[in-house]
Design an enzyme around this catalytic site. Structure first.
Site, short mmCIF file in Angstrom:
data_model
loop_
_atom_site.label_atom_id
_atom_site.label_comp_id
_atom_site.label_asym_id
_atom_site.label_seq_id
_atom_site.Cartn_x
_atom_site.Cartn_y
_atom_site.Cartn_z
N ASP A 69 5.10 -34.33 -10.15
CA ASP A 69 4.58 -33.37 -9.40
C ASP A 69 3.64 -33.70 -8.01
OD1 ASP A 69 6.08 -31.46 -10.44
OD2 ASP A 69 4.57 -30.51 -11.73
N TYR A 182 -3.25 -26.33 -11.72
CA TYR A 182 -4.80 -26.31 -12.24
C TYR A 182 -4.94 -24.84 -12.53
CZ TYR A 182 -9.62 -27.16 -12.86
OH TYR A 182 -10.91 -27.02 -13.58
#
Length: 280
Positions: A69, A182
């Site tokens: 990613d 996140y």
């Protein structure tokens, strides 16, 4: 005469077949492969280049990114506003933005892929010296405490102060694409990629203890103002760009920037969102 007509048919038929093959090749998207620096990604790039060829970056219709990613984020930044579509295949450790790696049938997978447009956030941060720093974020803009003391941050949305003081380890504003990164680890909500929303999520909030963040329309501008910045220094991060010791940070959608990502139709972003929300 019959032999002559048969010969003419064979010649014309051969020309038609050759033309059809050429036309089919012309409709196939040209591909350029890029990879992260890991041995697995480099080896995969070599295999695919041998099998499918390597168009120049400038002339390619599709960029195939091999990595995780993080590498996909960097590739999306590199080719933003170029009109090139980015198709990722996972050769890293996470790969939520990536498709599964398979050597076979790549052109067919690209032809059938679902296209999603991504607009990044634009961060405008002022540091303690009054210097302005600008950066784009495809995932999120985050603020983090720099020292042992908790940060104190005021939150303003479109010129209206919504929270006068958040005592926390940090706070972030995430795009739909970044909502599974996140933001999700910080207990923020997952957002469908086509939803016109941002996730505003605190990191380890202390006061107000029960505040868990907010969903905001993507047309708003958010300002984070650091309280007691000398005593409680805070850093700001937009994807890979970090600004030390910020005083205030303004964030809004960069409506003039677009990146295009391709997902396999059998494993689209919507399906990934649903699967992630029902994971246990």
């Amino acid at each position: 005469m019959a032999v002559k007509r048969l010969f003419q048919k064979l010649v014309i038929g051969g020309l038609n077949i050759a033309f059809e093959r050429h036309a089919h090749a012309m409709t196939q998207p040209s591909i350029a492969f890029v990879s992260s620096d890991t041995p697995e990604a480099r080896e995969s790039a070599s295999l695919l280049t041998t099998r499918y060829g390597q168009e120049s970056i400038e002339n390619a219709d599709v960029i195939v990114a091999l990595g995780g990613d993080g590498f996909m984020l960097q590739t999306l930044h590199d080719f933003m506003n170029t009109g090139k579509r980015i198709y990722g295949m996972n050769r890293g450790s996470v790969g939520f933005l990536m498709n599964d790696f398979r050597e076979e049938g790549l052109r067919e997978r690209i032809d059938a892929a679902v296209s999603e447009a991504i607009r990044p956030l634009r961060m405008r941060a002022e540091d303690m010296d009054g210097k302005i720093h600008e950066a784009l974020a495809i995932n999120e803009v985050s603020l983090f405490r720099q020292s042992y003391q908790a940060a104190k941050i005021a939150i303003t949305v479109d010129d209206t102060q919504r929270l006068t003081e958040l005592i926390c380890d940090g706070i972030l504003l995430a795009t739909p694409a970044g909502s599974t990164a996140y933001n999700l680890s910080a207990q923020g909500p997952i957002i469908p990629i086509d939803a016109p929303l941002f996730a505003l999520t605190p990191v380890s909030p202390f006061r107000p203890r029960r505040w868990r963040g907010a969903l905001l329309p993507n047309r708003v501008t958010v300002r984070f103002t650091v309280q007691e910045p000398e005593k409680r220094p805070v850093n700001a991060v937009a994807d890979h760009t970090e600004v030390k010791s910020v005083r205030c940070v303004d964030i809004a959608e960069a409506t003039d920037r677009t990146a295009t990502i391709l997902f396999d139709a059998s494993h689209s972003w919507d399906e990934r969102i649903l699967a992630e929300q029902f994971r246990y």
